[in-house]
Design a protein around this motif. Structure first.
Motif, mmCIF file in Angstrom:
data_model
loop_
_atom_site.group_PDB
_atom_site.id
_atom_site.type_symbol
_atom_site.label_atom_id
_atom_site.label_comp_id
_atom_site.label_asym_id
_atom_site.label_seq_id
_atom_site.Cartn_x
_atom_site.Cartn_y
_atom_site.Cartn_z
ATOM 1 N N THR A 108 -14.278 -10.699 -37.311
ATOM 2 C CA THR A 108 -13.858 -12.101 -37.334
ATOM 3 C C THR A 108 -12.580 -12.287 -36.528
ATOM 4 O O THR A 108 -12.460 -13.225 -35.728
ATOM 5 N N ALA A 109 -11.610 -11.404 -36.724
ATOM 6 C CA ALA A 109 -10.358 -11.492 -35.977
ATOM 7 C C ALA A 109 -10.604 -11.327 -34.478
ATOM 8 O O ALA A 109 -10.038 -12.069 -33.659
ATOM 9 N N ASP A 110 -11.457 -10.372 -34.116
ATOM 10 C CA ASP A 110 -11.764 -10.155 -32.697
ATOM 11 C C ASP A 110 -12.446 -11.382 -32.091
ATOM 12 O O ASP A 110 -12.153 -11.781 -30.953
ATOM 13 N N LEU A 111 -13.361 -11.973 -32.851
ATOM 14 C CA LEU A 111 -14.068 -13.160 -32.366
ATOM 15 C C LEU A 111 -13.098 -14.317 -32.148
ATOM 16 O O LEU A 111 -13.175 -15.016 -31.134
ATOM 17 N N ILE A 112 -12.187 -14.516 -33.087
ATOM 18 C CA ILE A 112 -11.229 -15.616 -32.961
ATOM 19 C C ILE A 112 -10.385 -15.456 -31.704
ATOM 20 O O ILE A 112 -10.213 -16.409 -30.923
ATOM 21 N N ASP A 113 -9.847 -14.264 -31.492
ATOM 22 C CA ASP A 113 -9.019 -14.042 -30.304
ATOM 23 C C ASP A 113 -9.818 -14.267 -29.024
ATOM 24 O O ASP A 113 -9.305 -14.847 -28.048
ATOM 25 N N TYR A 114 -11.066 -13.831 -29.024
ATOM 26 C CA TYR A 114 -11.937 -14.055 -27.865
ATOM 27 C C TYR A 114 -12.152 -15.560 -27.627
ATOM 28 O O TYR A 114 -12.036 -16.042 -26.486
ATOM 29 N N LEU A 115 -12.467 -16.302 -28.686
ATOM 30 C CA LEU A 115 -12.737 -17.737 -28.537
ATOM 31 C C LEU A 115 -11.503 -18.499 -28.052
ATOM 32 O O LEU A 115 -11.599 -19.362 -27.171
ATOM 33 N N LEU A 116 -10.343 -18.171 -28.610
ATOM 34 C CA LEU A 116 -9.129 -18.888 -28.220
ATOM 35 C C LEU A 116 -8.728 -18.573 -26.787
ATOM 36 O O LEU A 116 -8.046 -19.374 -26.139
ATOM 37 N N ALA A 117 -9.150 -17.432 -26.296
ATOM 38 C CA ALA A 117 -8.879 -17.078 -24.892
ATOM 39 C C ALA A 117 -9.927 -17.634 -23.941
ATOM 40 O O ALA A 117 -9.772 -17.522 -22.720
ATOM 41 N N ASN A 118 -10.960 -18.246 -24.489
ATOM 42 C CA ASN A 118 -12.078 -18.701 -23.655
ATOM 43 C C ASN A 118 -12.496 -20.141 -23.941
ATOM 44 O O ASN A 118 -13.676 -20.442 -24.085
ATOM 45 N N GLY A 119 -11.500 -21.024 -24.036
ATOM 46 C CA GLY A 119 -11.782 -22.454 -24.001
ATOM 47 C C GLY A 119 -11.886 -23.180 -25.317
ATOM 48 O O GLY A 119 -12.160 -24.384 -25.327
ATOM 49 N N THR A 120 -11.668 -22.502 -26.435
ATOM 50 C CA THR A 120 -11.811 -23.165 -27.741
ATOM 51 C C THR A 120 -10.507 -23.824 -28.170
ATOM 52 O O THR A 120 -9.458 -23.164 -28.238
ATOM 53 N N ASP A 121 -10.567 -25.123 -28.473
ATOM 54 C CA ASP A 121 -9.404 -25.890 -28.922
ATOM 55 C C ASP A 121 -9.284 -25.938 -30.445
ATOM 56 O O ASP A 121 -8.249 -26.359 -30.976
ATOM 57 N N GLY A 122 -10.334 -25.584 -31.157
ATOM 58 C CA GLY A 122 -10.334 -25.651 -32.611
ATOM 59 C C GLY A 122 -11.549 -24.930 -33.151
ATOM 60 O O GLY A 122 -12.531 -24.715 -32.435
ATOM 61 N N LEU A 123 -11.488 -24.558 -34.427
ATOM 62 C CA LEU A 123 -12.564 -23.793 -35.050
ATOM 63 C C LEU A 123 -13.096 -24.504 -36.288
ATOM 64 O O LEU A 123 -12.325 -24.917 -37.151
ATOM 65 N N VAL A 124 -14.418 -24.623 -36.345
ATOM 66 C CA VAL A 124 -15.094 -25.089 -37.555
ATOM 67 C C VAL A 124 -15.690 -23.856 -38.214
ATOM 68 O O VAL A 124 -16.522 -23.162 -37.619
ATOM 69 N N VAL A 125 -15.266 -23.573 -39.440
ATOM 70 C CA VAL A 125 -15.575 -22.296 -40.088
ATOM 71 C C VAL A 125 -16.441 -22.530 -41.322
ATOM 72 O O VAL A 125 -16.129 -23.380 -42.155
ATOM 73 N N ALA A 126 -17.522 -21.760 -41.416
ATOM 74 C CA ALA A 126 -18.482 -21.860 -42.525
ATOM 75 C C ALA A 126 -19.242 -23.179 -42.489
ATOM 76 O O ALA A 126 -19.522 -23.787 -43.520
ATOM 77 N N GLY A 127 -19.569 -23.604 -41.273
ATOM 78 C CA GLY A 127 -20.476 -24.720 -41.104
ATOM 79 C C GLY A 127 -21.897 -24.198 -40.938
ATOM 80 O O GLY A 127 -22.191 -23.044 -41.273
ATOM 81 N N THR A 128 -22.769 -25.012 -40.394
ATOM 82 C CA THR A 128 -24.160 -24.604 -40.212
ATOM 83 C C THR A 128 -24.269 -23.337 -39.368
ATOM 84 O O THR A 128 -24.987 -22.396 -39.714
ATOM 85 N N THR A 129 -23.535 -23.299 -38.243
ATOM 86 C CA THR A 129 -23.576 -22.143 -37.362
ATOM 87 C C THR A 129 -22.995 -20.909 -38.036
ATOM 88 O O THR A 129 -23.330 -19.778 -37.673
#
Length: 298
Positions: free
Chosen positions: A25-46
């Motif tokens: 989870t930590a690795d994924l977050i760092d990857y997403l924030l380095a690749n265009g993500t402005d915010g995170l929706v957590v424990a949604g449908t996806t």
């Protein structure tokens, strides 16, 4: 309320035993924030919310908040088809330190518009966090009408709506009839540019796991008045956006993440892994979209 332009509806990483993997989870977050993500929706449908227990959701929210450290907004998917349970889980999300909650329209019990209004109003008044409504009739069967969304926007802490209706006319009506402080996000990747063009604040995306930077570029091109280039990039990205829903989500995007070097594990039943044929199709789409070649005008 503006949460950014490209928000990612984050997958939930699992280990080889199907348990939440906090390191992944930590690795994924760092990857997403380095690749265009402005915010995170957590424990949604996806994030496979139907198969996550309440305790697992809280554990996940706490981990995300800890890793993010205020860099981007964290929005917790704390809604269900039970108003009381949604209140309880939303309070736990508040305690976990998230920035807002996303509340899905009640599924299965099929309330009418009056019931939908009271459901969201009751939850919002029980917490202090900003609330995003999630209008997704393809999964919940019921659909909030623009009138109901507008009425809910008058409640102090209901600040946003995720419209996964595919209805640009309905989105236009909501945008026109709500205050500028109320934000609308598309929940359909393929409508990222069209919805932005009519005034949406952005997208809550699955595809941004793979093409977050490209989606940011597309929206920036539009903002700069380079409509044709933005449209050409939209056309280039469209096959991948569709490919991420070629099988029950989030199965395709988890497979795609592994292909780009980010292991988030498998999916929980009743979802099943992709077939070899589907895996090859996703692989080809990624290679084509991520190649250096671009359409004319980009």
């Amino acid at each position: 309320m503006n949460f950014g332009k490209v928000l990612t509806a984050m997958v939930t990483p699992f280990d080889n035993h199907g348990k939440i993997d906090l390191k992944k989870t930590a690795d994924l977050i760092d990857y997403l924030l380095a690749n265009g993500t402005d915010g995170l929706v957590v424990a949604g449908t996806t994030g496979e919310s139907p198969t996550l227990s309440a305790d697992e959701k809280v554990e996940l929210w706490k981990q995300v908040v800890q890793v993010v450290k205020g860099r981007v907004p964290v929005i917790a998917g704390s809604g269900s088809n039970s108003t009381d349970k949604s209140i309880h889980l939303s309070k736990r999300a508040e305690e976990a330190g998230v920035d807002a909650v996303m509340l899905v329209a009640p599924y299965y019990n099929k309330p009418d518009q009056r019931g939908l209004y009271q459901h969201f109003k009751t939850i919002a008044e029980a917490i202090d966090l900003p609330v995003m409504i999630y209008n997704v009739p393809g999964r919940s069967v019921v659909r909030l009408t623009p009138d109901t969304v507008v009425s809910l926007s008058h409640i102090k802490n209901i600040v946003s709506v995720k419209e996964a209706t595919g209805d640009l006319d309905g989105m236009s009506e909501i945008i026109s009839r709500t205050d500028d402080s109320f934000s609308l996000y598309s929940g359909d990747d393929n409508l990222t540019l069209p919805s932005y063009a009519i005034g949406a604040h952005g997208i809550i995306s699955v595809s941004s796991h793979i093409i977050g930077n490209e989606m940011q570029t597309m929206l920036k091109l539009y903002e700069e008045g380079k409509d044709k280039k933005a449209a050409a990039l939209h056309r280039k990205l469209l096959p991948l956006m569709k490919g991420m829903f070629s099988a029950p989500s989030p199965t395709p995007v988890k497979a795609a993440l592994k292909m780009v070097g980010i292991d988030t594990g498998g999916v929980r039943l009743p979802l099943v892994p992709l077939s070899d044929k589907d895996l090859e199709s996703i692989h080809q789409i990624i290679n084509k979209v991520k190649s250096n070649g671009t359409e004319k005008g980009v």
